[in-house]
Enzyme design. Structure first.
Site, PDB file in Angstrom:
ATOM      1  N   HIS A   1      -1.789 -35.950  16.918  1.00 60.13           N
ATOM      2  CA  HIS A   1      -0.578 -36.677  17.292  1.00 60.13           C
ATOM      3  C   HIS A   1       0.464 -35.723  17.855  1.00 60.13           C
ATOM      4  O   HIS A   1       1.652 -36.066  17.920  1.00 60.13           O
ATOM      5  CB  HIS A   1      -0.029 -37.421  16.073  1.00 60.13           C
ATOM      6  CG  HIS A   1      -0.983 -38.440  15.542  1.00 60.13           C
ATOM      7  ND1 HIS A   1      -1.003 -39.743  15.981  1.00 60.13           N
ATOM      8  CD2 HIS A   1      -1.990 -38.338  14.629  1.00 60.13           C
ATOM      9  CE1 HIS A   1      -1.967 -40.404  15.350  1.00 60.13           C
ATOM     10  NE2 HIS A   1      -2.574 -39.571  14.529  1.00 60.13           N
TER      11      HIS A   1
ATOM     12  N   LYS B   1       0.832  -1.199   0.000  1.00 57.40           N
ATOM     13  CA  LYS B   1       0.000   0.000   0.000  1.00 57.40           C
ATOM     14  C   LYS B   1       0.874   1.259   0.000  1.00 57.40           C
ATOM     15  O   LYS B   1       0.662   2.175  -0.788  1.00 57.40           O
ATOM     16  CB  LYS B   1      -0.927   0.005   1.209  1.00 57.40           C
ATOM     17  CG  LYS B   1      -1.842   1.231   1.249  1.00 57.40           C
ATOM     18  CD  LYS B   1      -2.567   1.370   2.565  1.00 57.40           C
ATOM     19  CE  LYS B   1      -3.715   0.422   2.683  1.00 57.40           C
ATOM     20  NZ  LYS B   1      -4.583   0.722   3.848  1.00 57.40           N
TER      21      LYS B   1
ATOM     22  N   GLU C   1      -3.670  -8.997  15.192  1.00 62.71           N
ATOM     23  CA  GLU C   1      -3.270  -7.655  14.789  1.00 62.71           C
ATOM     24  C   GLU C   1      -4.426  -6.674  14.946  1.00 62.71           C
ATOM     25  O   GLU C   1      -4.217  -5.491  15.229  1.00 62.71           O
ATOM     26  CB  GLU C   1      -2.766  -7.655  13.344  1.00 62.71           C
ATOM     27  CG  GLU C   1      -2.114  -6.337  12.932  1.00 62.71           C
ATOM     28  CD  GLU C   1      -1.397  -6.419  11.599  1.00 62.71           C
ATOM     29  OE1 GLU C   1      -0.162  -6.551  11.599  1.00 62.71           O
ATOM     30  OE2 GLU C   1      -2.083  -6.352  10.558  1.00 62.71           O
TER      31      GLU C   1
ATOM     32  N   LYS D   1       9.810  -1.917  13.650  1.00 63.32           N
ATOM     33  CA  LYS D   1      10.315  -1.388  12.384  1.00 63.32           C
ATOM     34  C   LYS D   1      11.189  -0.160  12.625  1.00 63.32           C
ATOM     35  O   LYS D   1      12.259  -0.003  12.028  1.00 63.32           O
ATOM     36  CB  LYS D   1       9.147  -1.011  11.466  1.00 63.32           C
ATOM     37  CG  LYS D   1       8.320  -2.173  10.954  1.00 63.32           C
ATOM     38  CD  LYS D   1       7.236  -1.654  10.032  1.00 63.32           C
ATOM     39  CE  LYS D   1       6.375  -2.767   9.478  1.00 63.32           C
ATOM     40  NZ  LYS D   1       5.320  -2.263   8.566  1.00 63.32           N
TER      41      LYS D   1
ATOM     42  N   GLU E   1      10.506  -5.035   3.939  1.00 61.90           N
ATOM     43  CA  GLU E   1      10.689  -6.378   3.406  1.00 61.90           C
ATOM     44  C   GLU E   1      10.318  -6.434   1.922  1.00 61.90           C
ATOM     45  O   GLU E   1      11.041  -6.989   1.098  1.00 61.90           O
ATOM     46  CB  GLU E   1       9.831  -7.383   4.191  1.00 61.90           C
ATOM     47  CG  GLU E   1      10.218  -7.527   5.655  1.00 61.90           C
ATOM     48  CD  GLU E   1       9.436  -6.603   6.567  1.00 61.90           C
ATOM     49  OE1 GLU E   1       9.319  -6.911   7.761  1.00 61.90           O
ATOM     50  OE2 GLU E   1       8.941  -5.558   6.086  1.00 61.90           O
TER      51      GLU E   1
ATOM     52  N   GLY F   1      -4.508  -3.973   5.332  1.00 55.49           N
ATOM     53  CA  GLY F   1      -3.814  -5.090   4.704  1.00 55.49           C
ATOM     54  C   GLY F   1      -4.444  -6.432   4.990  1.00 55.49           C
ATOM     55  O   GLY F   1      -4.586  -7.277   4.090  1.00 55.49           O
ATOM     56  N   ARG F   2      -4.858  -6.661   6.237  1.00 55.92           N
ATOM     57  CA  ARG F   2      -5.419  -7.968   6.596  1.00 55.92           C
ATOM     58  C   ARG F   2      -6.858  -8.134   6.110  1.00 55.92           C
ATOM     59  O   ARG F   2      -7.459  -9.191   6.296  1.00 55.92           O
ATOM     60  CB  ARG F   2      -5.323  -8.174   8.103  1.00 55.92           C
ATOM     61  CG  ARG F   2      -5.973  -7.088   8.949  1.00 55.92           C
ATOM     62  CD  ARG F   2      -5.480  -7.185  10.404  1.00 55.92           C
ATOM     63  NE  ARG F   2      -5.996  -6.130  11.256  1.00 55.92           N
ATOM     64  CZ  ARG F   2      -5.488  -4.906  11.323  1.00 55.92           C
ATOM     65  NH1 ARG F   2      -4.451  -4.568  10.572  1.00 55.92           N
ATOM     66  NH2 ARG F   2      -5.981  -4.006  12.165  1.00 55.92           N
TER      67      ARG F   2
END
Length: 539
Positions: free
Chosen positions: A378, A200, A347, A506, A206, A261-262
């Protein structure tokens, strides 16, 4: 409503009884605690609720601000108050967007235009009409993003594996670990590779560093600026930054500040999904989400699946002091769903102040974890069954398999239902002893082993049944969890749509990066200095 009645909630929770006994006393319990929508069924009867406390929780929802805040969100009000943004991701999945306006902008036209451009690009790539700088058709696409720009498409494509048909191969580059990009590009040819940068802000470290590394790979192969412009696309709200990087404006799909974003899978961030499963199936994903939106908006709270799930979460977090929630899809294709919901839930609601910046007095979001069944049986199911920890669990099962091994699916369903039954009823000392004796043990041996086989039961769970795992029902499933998170945010009186906690790490990484490059470290704490020294010594 700014503060939930925590003491009353805890008092109600302290009166819990036995689930095993509740089922024995009430043959209609499963039918009473069940909700359905769009062919989906939620069985929430194996929860620590009875008629009285569930009525109290329902009243809590009715008296809350869920409806007013929902109406404000739908109206385009800036309910993300810390960033002064509207929250309109639901508009991205509407079939009819004509006339949608926000702050004077024709959002409907912008959404339609974006959809058309996505469809056209998918068609070009599928029909091998999009050519690289050497005149060769594109065979591979690298999607560069992180967080919501990555988790959503990754999870959706994993879930919809049976619907894959694209001749173009897709590669996700997210983590800043150099191994990610290195491993991808060594298998590809720049001349036949298209790169999509999803950010955005077009400033996420990253994503930007991975995009720069891939651009350098193009340059090292002999590609000039014109070739790079031909091979790079973006979805971003920062057109200027994308253009400065070398991406031409006609190759930039929009992102709006009213989409977090999410919550962005429904936007151009969903392009990888449309590419691999096709534009028609991507439209079905949107249709399923919109159908869940309508269920959430229109259905009374007593039968409203997202509201029910939200209230149960509040009940366990704030009434029973549970700190975790297990998400257990009994579907191999849904194995990334827990990771996706981790970001969506934690978040959004992992906050310690309310919408006005005042300290919250109670816990909010749980720690979300889980994996596909039966793998977890398991591993960590041991903790679910016999630990003193109480971990509410959501079990999810598609009724119709996407394969022909029907006996496998029948066994999978048996395990899913058995786990919820075992969590609910447990195994008593007497039952464990009788089991040991029936196996031929002596009374002394049975007495020694029986305590180790006891499971306390009374462990809560929901079971959600999907007719099938199709694009439509995946869209509905994702939207269901979105709305659950929204309701809980309103009940806790917090802003579910900012994420300032992500920023601190950040900010601090910048000076540390400079220190790793040789800058002074005297302003850093001794532990960080020590870690930097160890890194530099090895380097």
């Amino acid at each position: 409503m700014s503060v939930l009645p925590w003491p009353a909630l805890k008092a109600l929770a302290s009166q819990q009884g036995s689930l095993r006994q509740a089922f024995a006393d009430d043959p209609s319990r499963a039918e009473r605690f069940k909700a359905s929508a769009m062919g989906m069924t939620l069985d929430y009867s194996k929860n620590l609720i009875n008629t009285d406390n569930w009525q109290a929780l329902q009243q809590l929802a009715e008296q809350s601000q869920i409806k007013p805040v929902l109406n404000a969100m739908l109206a385009g009000d800036k309910i993300n108050n810390t960033e002064q943004r509207s929250v309109w991701h639901m508009m991205l999945r509407k079939a009819d967007v004509d006339g949608l306006k926000l702050d004077g902008e024709d959002i409907g036209a912008a959404i339609s235009n974006c959809r058309s451009r996505m469809t056209a690009l998918v068609k070009q790539l599928h029909q091998q009409e999009y050519l690289g700088y050497t005149g060769t058709p594109i065979t591979d696409v690298i999607w560069v993003g992180i967080g919501g720009s990555l988790l959503g498409p990754q999870m959706a494509l994993e879930a919809l594996t049976p619907y894959h048909f694209s001749p173009v191969k897709l590669h996700f580059a997210g983590n800043i670990d150099g191994a990610v990009v290195s491993d991808i590009v060594k298998k590809l040819d720049p001349a036949t590779t298209l790169v999509f940068v999803a950010s955005k802000s077009f400033g996420t470290e990253e994503t930007k560093q991975n995009a720069l590394a891939i651009r350098q790979w193009f340059k090292d192969s002999g590609a000039d600026s014109a070739a790079i412009a031909q091979h790079f696309w973006a979805t971003s709200s920062n057109v200027a930054a994308a253009a400065e990087f070398g991406i031409v404006e006609q190759n930039i799909l929009p992102m709006w500040d009213w989409v977090g974003g999410r919550y962005s899978l429904w936007s151009a961030i969903g392009f990888p999904v449309a590419l691999i499963i096709g534009s028609e199936h991507f439209s079905q994903l949107l249709c399923g989400a919109e159908a869940m939106d309508q269920h959430f908006i229109e259905t009374p709270f007593s039968q409203n699946i997202p509201v029910i799930l939200a209230l149960l979460g509040i009940w366990y977090i704030n009434g029973h002091d549970c700190q975790a929630q297990a998400l257990l899809p009994y579907s191999h294709y849904l194995r990334l769903l827990p990771s996706y919901v981790q970001q969506l839930d934690m978040e959004s609601n992992g906050k310690s102040v309310n919408v006005n910046g005042h300290a919250l007095t109670a816990a909010t979001a749980p720690v979300i974890w889980g994996d596909a069944g039966t793998n977890g049986q398991h591993a960590y199911h041991q903790l679910l069954h016999q630990s003193r920890l109480a971990v509410p669990a959501d079990f999810i099962l598609p009724l119709k398999p996407a394969h022909v091994l029907t006996d496998h699916h029948q066994r999978l369903a048996a395990h899913c239902f058995a786990q919820t039954q075992a969590l609910m009823q447990g195994k008593t000392r007497e039952e464990a002893t009788a089991e040991c004796l029936a196996a031929g043990m002596s009374a002394e041996e049975a007495a020694a082993l029986a305590p180790h086989k006891v499971s306390p039961g009374n462990k809560p769970s929901n079971t959600l049944l999907l007719p099938e795992l199709s694009p439509y029902y995946l869209g509905a499933l994702i939207a269901m969890y979105e709305h659950k998170v929204f309701c809980q945010g309103v009940l806790w009186d917090l802003n579910s749509f900012d994420q300032w906690g992500v920023e601190l790490g950040k900010q601090l990484s910048g000076p540390i990066y400079q220190a790793l490059a040789g800058a002074p470290t005297d302003t850093l704490d001794s532990s960080t200095q020590q870690l930097i020294a160890a890194f530099l010594a090895q380097k």
